[in-house]
Write an enzyme that holds these catalytic residues in place. Structure first.
Site, PDB file in Angstrom:
ATOM      1  N   GLU A 149       0.750  -1.021   0.020  1.00 30.85           N
ATOM      2  CA  GLU A 149      -0.123  -0.377  -0.418  1.00 30.85           C
ATOM      3  C   GLU A 149       0.949   1.001   0.030  1.00 30.85           C
ATOM      4  O   GLU A 149       0.243   2.124  -1.046  1.00 30.85           O
ATOM      5  CB  GLU A 149      -1.058  -0.186   0.915  1.00 30.85           C
ATOM      6  CG  GLU A 149      -2.381  -1.333   1.199  1.00 30.85           C
ATOM      7  CD  GLU A 149      -2.872  -0.620   1.949  1.00 30.85           C
ATOM      8  OE1 GLU A 149      -3.984   0.006   1.751  1.00 30.85           O
ATOM      9  OE2 GLU A 149      -3.494  -1.566   2.803  1.00 30.85           O
TER      10      GLU A 149
ATOM     11  N   GLU B 264      -4.470  -9.949   2.454  1.00 30.00           N
ATOM     12  CA  GLU B 264      -5.536  -9.544   3.190  1.00 30.00           C
ATOM     13  C   GLU B 264      -6.654 -10.499   2.809  1.00 30.00           C
ATOM     14  O   GLU B 264      -7.559 -10.870   3.803  1.00 30.00           O
ATOM     15  CB  GLU B 264      -5.844  -7.875   3.257  1.00 30.00           C
ATOM     16  CG  GLU B 264      -5.181  -6.776   3.473  1.00 30.00           C
ATOM     17  CD  GLU B 264      -4.140  -6.767   2.782  1.00 30.00           C
ATOM     18  OE1 GLU B 264      -3.131  -5.614   3.365  1.00 30.00           O
ATOM     19  OE2 GLU B 264      -3.990  -6.552   1.815  1.00 30.00           O
TER      20      GLU B 264
END
Length: 274
Positions: free
Chosen positions: A125, A145
């Site tokens: 990210e 995730e």
């Protein structure tokens, strides 16, 4: 701390701070035994550090990397995150820049990444919001995730869509698979794949190139480009022009750049006051 830095940087425990050249800040996540994953405190520290970096007048470019040769950043410290969920202790809030103080950072000055290995979860990210990325041959990128029962909500999802397009982004997001450095280069994420032993030197040399240019021009150009990228509006650069262009054109650096061109010499840039 070099004598050309005006103000001390915030206290940092989980990263190393160095200054490899004039005007350049190097930040190294220093948890190699944990694949450079970051606890909440590490992210809070970096949020304060990037804010200091933007405000320090003698700094122009930052280089961001990880310690060791295995991982740039494996994301958040999942053991700590589980403990937080288990105990209900959510006293630590992330800074506005989100993970590593960077995944949703707008900021004023550029951050160049030397990705020295895996960039997964929050590490990816942060990478997705970097300005330029150099990577080692063993680098991989992933948003795992979905494999952990959570979601990448620190800025990765819209940025992956904007960078890669819908179907490539969905492939990464819905499967959690690893993107190889070769794919990342082909997709336009990585500028250059560099041997591990040369990676940091190459990245710092690139940072020196940017630091040798007008700091005003770098700040304004970056702001205008990022606004166009994030809003998708063709006139987005007009905001930068309306806010800053007049001041930039009246600045000492604009005059110096034009004067140096006229006199056929290298410009001697002054600090930015933007």
């Amino acid at each position: 701390m070099p004598d050309w830095i005006e103000s001390p940087h915030p206290h940092i425990q989980h990263s190393l701070i160095t200054f490899p050249a004039k005007h350049i800040l190097q930040v190294t996540i220093n948890r190699p035994e944990a694949r450079n994953c970051l606890p909440v405190e590490g992210t809070i520290e970096l949020g304060a550090l990037w804010k200091w970096y933007d405000a320090e007048p003698e700094l122009r470019v930052a280089v961001f990397t990880g310690a060791g040769d295995k991982a740039f950043c494996a994301g958040m410290d999942l053991k700590q995150r589980f403990d937080i969920l288990d105990t209900g202790d959510i006293a630590h809030d992330y800074p506005p820049g989100q993970f590593a103080g960077m995944s949703n950072r707008a900021g004023k000055k550029p951050i160049i990444v030397a990705c020295n290995g895996h960039a997964h979860g929050g590490g990816f990210e942060a990478i997705l919001n970097a300005d330029v990325i150099f990577a080692s041959p063993n680098a991989t990128f992933a948003l795992p995730e979905v494999l952990r029962g959570v979601s990448a909500l620190a800025g990765a999802l819209p940025r992956a869509f904007l960078l890669f397009g819908n179907h490539r982004a969905m492939d990464l997001i819905l499967t959690g698979r690893r993107l190889s450095v070769e794919e990342a280069h082909a997709w336009g994420l990585v500028k250059e794949i560099v041997p591990q032993e040369q990676l940091l030197e190459k990245t710092i040399e690139y940072a020196k190139l940017i630091a040798s240019l007008s700091p005003d021009s770098v700040i304004i150009s970056r702001m205008a480009a990022r606004e166009a990228w994030e809003t998708g509006v063709s006139r987005a650069t007009m905001r930068g022009q309306e806010l800053w262009a007049e001041n930039m054109l009246r600045s000492e650096n604009a005059r110096e750049g034009l004067q140096a061109y006229k006199e056929k010499r290298e410009p001697r840039w002054k600090r930015s006051h933007l």
